[in-house]
Every structure is written in structure tokens, then in C-alpha cells.
Design an enzyme around this catalytic site. Sequence first.
Site, PDB file in Angstrom:
ATOM      1  N   ASP A  63      25.101 -18.474   5.199  1.00 46.84           N
ATOM      2  CA  ASP A  63      26.384 -18.846   5.603  1.00 46.84           C
ATOM      3  C   ASP A  63      26.783 -20.479   5.113  1.00 46.84           C
ATOM      4  OD1 ASP A  63      28.925 -18.094   7.144  1.00 46.84           O
ATOM      5  OD2 ASP A  63      28.056 -20.158   8.155  1.00 46.84           O
ATOM      6  N   GLU A 108      26.847 -17.914   0.293  1.00 44.95           N
ATOM      7  CA  GLU A 108      28.393 -17.769   0.633  1.00 44.95           C
ATOM      8  C   GLU A 108      28.725 -19.249   0.083  1.00 44.95           C
ATOM      9  OE1 GLU A 108      31.859 -18.098   3.722  1.00 44.95           O
ATOM     10  OE2 GLU A 108      29.931 -19.081   4.236  1.00 44.95           O
TER      11      GLU A 108
HETATM   12  C1  GLC Z   1      31.631 -18.477   6.986  1.00 42.69           C
HETATM   13  C2  GLC Z   1      31.805 -17.186   7.693  1.00 42.69           C
HETATM   14  C3  GLC Z   1      32.878 -17.413   8.831  1.00 42.69           C
HETATM   15  C4  GLC Z   1      32.389 -18.756   9.819  1.00 42.69           C
HETATM   16  C5  GLC Z   1      31.898 -19.608   8.818  1.00 42.69           C
HETATM   17  C6  GLC Z   1      31.381 -20.961   9.870  1.00 42.69           C
HETATM   18  O1  GLC Z   1      32.513 -18.866   6.266  1.00 42.69           O
HETATM   19  O2  GLC Z   1      32.185 -16.241   6.869  1.00 42.69           O
HETATM   20  O3  GLC Z   1      33.231 -16.305   9.598  1.00 42.69           O
HETATM   21  O4  GLC Z   1      33.732 -18.882  10.463  1.00 42.69           O
HETATM   22  O5  GLC Z   1      31.390 -19.464   7.915  1.00 42.69           O
HETATM   23  O6  GLC Z   1      30.260 -20.525  10.122  1.00 42.69           O
END
Ligand code: GLC
Length: 542
Positions: A201, A243
Site C-alpha cells: 500500500d 500501489e
Molecule cells: C491506499 C488504500 C486506501 C487507503 C490509503 C492509506 O490508497 O487503497 O484505501 O486509505 O492507501 O492507507
Amino acid sequence: MKRRKLWYQTAVFYELYVRAFKDSDGDGHGDLKGVIERMDYLADLGVDCIWLLPTYPSPLVDDGYDIADYYGVHADYGSLEDFKALIEAAHARGLRVVTDLVMNHTSDQHPWFQASRRGEAPYTDYYVWSDTDDKYADARIIFLDTESSNWTWDEERGQYFWHRFYSQQPDLNFDNPAVQEELFDIARFWMDLGLDGFRADAVPYLIEREGTNCENLPETHDYLKRFRAMMDEEYPDAILLCEANQWPEDVRPYFGGDADDPTVPGDEFHMGFHFPVMPRLYMALKRGNRTPVVDIMKRTPEIPANTQWCTFLRNHDELTLEMVTEEERQWMWKQYAPDPRMRLNLGIRRRLAPLVDNSRHKIELLNSLLFTLPGSPIIYYGDEIGMGDNIQLHDRNGVRTPMQWDNGRNAGFSTAAITYTPAIDDPIYGYQRVNVADQLANPTSLLYRMHKLIAIYKEQPALALGDLNFLDHPDRALLAFERTYNKETILCLHNLSQRGVKLRAPTSWDLLADVTWHEGLMTIPPFGYRWLKIEFGRQRLL
Ligand code: GLC
């Protein structure tokens, strides 16, 4: 380019929110045992890998992305034993499981932060502290609707702490070698339970440097490469999915290898989300014009032969419009989020079906693009049956409502009197009309169409691994491209408009309709699509 087939390069992913999926003990919250109960549903659907949203203990300010203990399972979801049993149940059916690893930040309830704010060793420098709130001023704010600064004052410590998301999510200090090691150990712990990898993440933000926007820094890549090296060494079959909500050229370094030579194997992430193509699919559809999709794919660099993109239509967050121009964003909001409650931060908090006014043709057309453009497709739970959303709910909760299994109490999700959030119960998307049981009983349902798209995708490696070649046609409503792999070519035709589009098609086998087409004139109906297998070396006429 010839690619070796690695499992994740041809896999279909299913993004699953445990709280919403199935409640096994009647407490109103979905849990890990509930997921196990419904594992056959996922196996029958044909997906290869489940991505579980965070199930760690958490105060749930950011729905579990604010972790209070990296080594446990939230009581609502079950236990570590249940987690292990879930992995075993998946593996027994040939499915793999990855889960979120939130590296960038913890919850402010995490014992590390509690100790750090008291200035207790060894946690003093686990977070990013400062006497002033003017450092790193070039870093943007991500949760624009709720946060006005990336710094928050902490009374106890008498300093500001740095956070890229909610102020209850302090960023870990990745300049601290102890923090770097902690994350290695956490990964090992979960991998030892049998997991198949992580969706990592928010990785662009690990390290901060003055005078930069604090995103995608070389130091961040250095750490991630070391993380990958550890995984390769200790868990060689696992994957890391990145991500990074960034432009394709900025995501490219996350695959590692050599930017100028895609034959050099990637040594950072196995997979990376392709964020910018997603809003452009919706844009192209609304405009009846292929250009946004063609342009972004042409701008997408080649990636190493051992890596793969991940693509999606929707996920658990708002449909992000960070990777479009300001003008495009305003246009997208106007088109797809006319009610201000539909907007959140720089995005749109709606599900797939409501975004396209519940048009079956458009839902299928977008899915066809998801399955035929490069990248491993990810299905967001519930979108395979066309679930709706509830824009009245706080934050992104409107797209995280209970899975609609049948037309019984609480959509068959739970026997509780009150569930964590009510199942959708409106006249169009309510569980009485949109549910799994009804769709399984109806061979023409969206769910069965999804079964078919997945099945064919898995039989045709060209759709996953093939080179991409866009074809020209005077009508811009026609989005036509070939995917070619190992002397096999699939011609993918998409009509983005509400009128028929005519073209000259080659002799081919229609993979979805199971019929042969003979060379000649073909009309693609409004919002129609075709997957045509053509003989290798044959002229494709358009
Ligand atoms: C990513 C996740 C999201 C979350 C963020 C902070 O973007 O997809 O849901 O709020 O990270 O962890």
C-alpha cells in the site's frame, strides 16, 4: 516480445473486503470463516487470486489501513488460525491469496507510536517528527476533503508528526534502519502462514526529502529493491503488487530492471496497478471516442518480461481522478458525479453499475476492455453481479456494503439484527433484485457472462501476454486492437457509441459467440464488443 509465462501474468484477481463478504457467526460483520464458506463461489467464478483488504487489528479510522498491530487479526474478522485456514481453503481449490501490507504508516494507536510520542527508546525515531510544520512543503495533500496539512501537532511529544493520509495515520520513518527491518519481519511473519504475496500500500511515500514532492524518491526505490531481494531469497514464489497512483512513466521504475531494456528482469515489484488507464475507459465510453485509451496506452512504457500490470474498473476507494488534467476532472465529475455527494477528494465514490446507469451493455463493454487490454484484471467484489452503492454513507463506505447473496434477510450476508452497514435496499440495486442466487439461476445473467469472460481469458494467453497493436478506423467510436502472442492473434473490437459501427472483418473465430465469421462487412452493435481469433499472418481489414 516473447514472455515466459508466470502465474501472476495470466491471473484474474478478486478484491475482497472481508467485513462485507459473509458473516459466519451472526455478529453483523463479515469474517474470515465467512470467506471460507464462500470459497467455492470464488473458485466457480474462475478467479485465480484473492486480494484481501487489511484484516489487522485497527481502530478503523481508515477501515484497517490504520494498523494497530501488524501481527494479528481484528477481532471482528476472527483469528490467526482462521487466516491460516482461509489460505488453506483457497490453496485446496487452486486459488492464491495476497493481502495488503501497509508499509508507509501505522495507526496512531500502534504501540510504536504511543512509545514514540513519549520519546521512549527504541521507538523515538520510528516516525517523522519535527519542531516546525513547514518542512517538505512541496508534498501534496492526498485526503484533501479532511486534512489541511501533512503535519499534525502532538501535545505529548511537543512536536509535529508527518502523515500523508489521515492525521490518525502517522508515517513511519524509513530513514530509520530499525523500521526497515521491522517491515521485513512483518512480511516474513505473514508469508510463513502460507500467503502468496502482498499488495504493498501507498509505497511512493516511504521517504521524505526537502525540495522534492516526497514521492517516488530514489531512496524509496532502494529500500523496495532490498525488500524484493529478501522476498526472492526467502519466498521465491510470492508476488509484490505495487500501489503507486502515478503516471505510467513514474510507475515504470517500481518494476525495476532497466528502463531502456525490458529484457532485463524486474527486481522491484512483480506487478503494478495501472491507475491512469482506468478513468480513461470511462472517459472514452462517455465521449464515444477511443482517443483517451489509445493515448494513455501509447504513453505506457514497456515493462520487464517477468512483470505485469494490474488493471481494474473499480476498487474499494473513490474512482480516482488524480491522473487526469484539471479540465478532464471537471468533465468527469460533471458526467459521472452530478450529485456533490458522489464526489470525494479528487474522485468519485460510486460503483461500476451505477456509474453506467445500470446499463448491462456498458458494464460488459468495460469488462471486455478490462480483460483484453494489457494487465491482469482485478474484479472488485460485487461488481460481478452489478451491485450498487450508497452515497449517503461516510467516506468510501458507500462502495463497501454487504455482498448480496440472495433476497433473504440482510441479503444473505448475515443473520444479525443489525449489520455493520445496511445492505443496499433501493428499487434498482437492492438485494431483492441484484443477488448471486438469482443470477446463478439465470444463464443469461451478468454473473454468468463474467464466468465466460474469465474462462476465455484463461484459455487465451494472448489476452494476458500478447503484444498490443491498435488498429485505425475512421470512426473513433471503434476501439480496435490486436493482442498477439506465440503466433496467435486476437482482434478485440469495442463500439463505444450508441449506434452501430461498420467495419470489414477478417475470417475469424468469435471466441464469445462460438461462431466463425467469414471475411466481410461486420456491424458491431451499440456498446457491443467482439473477441475474434484470426489466423496468424492474415490481413485484418477494418
Ligand atoms: C491506499 C488504500 C486506501 C487507503 C490509503 C492509506 O490508497 O487503497 O484505501 O486509505 O492507501 O492507507
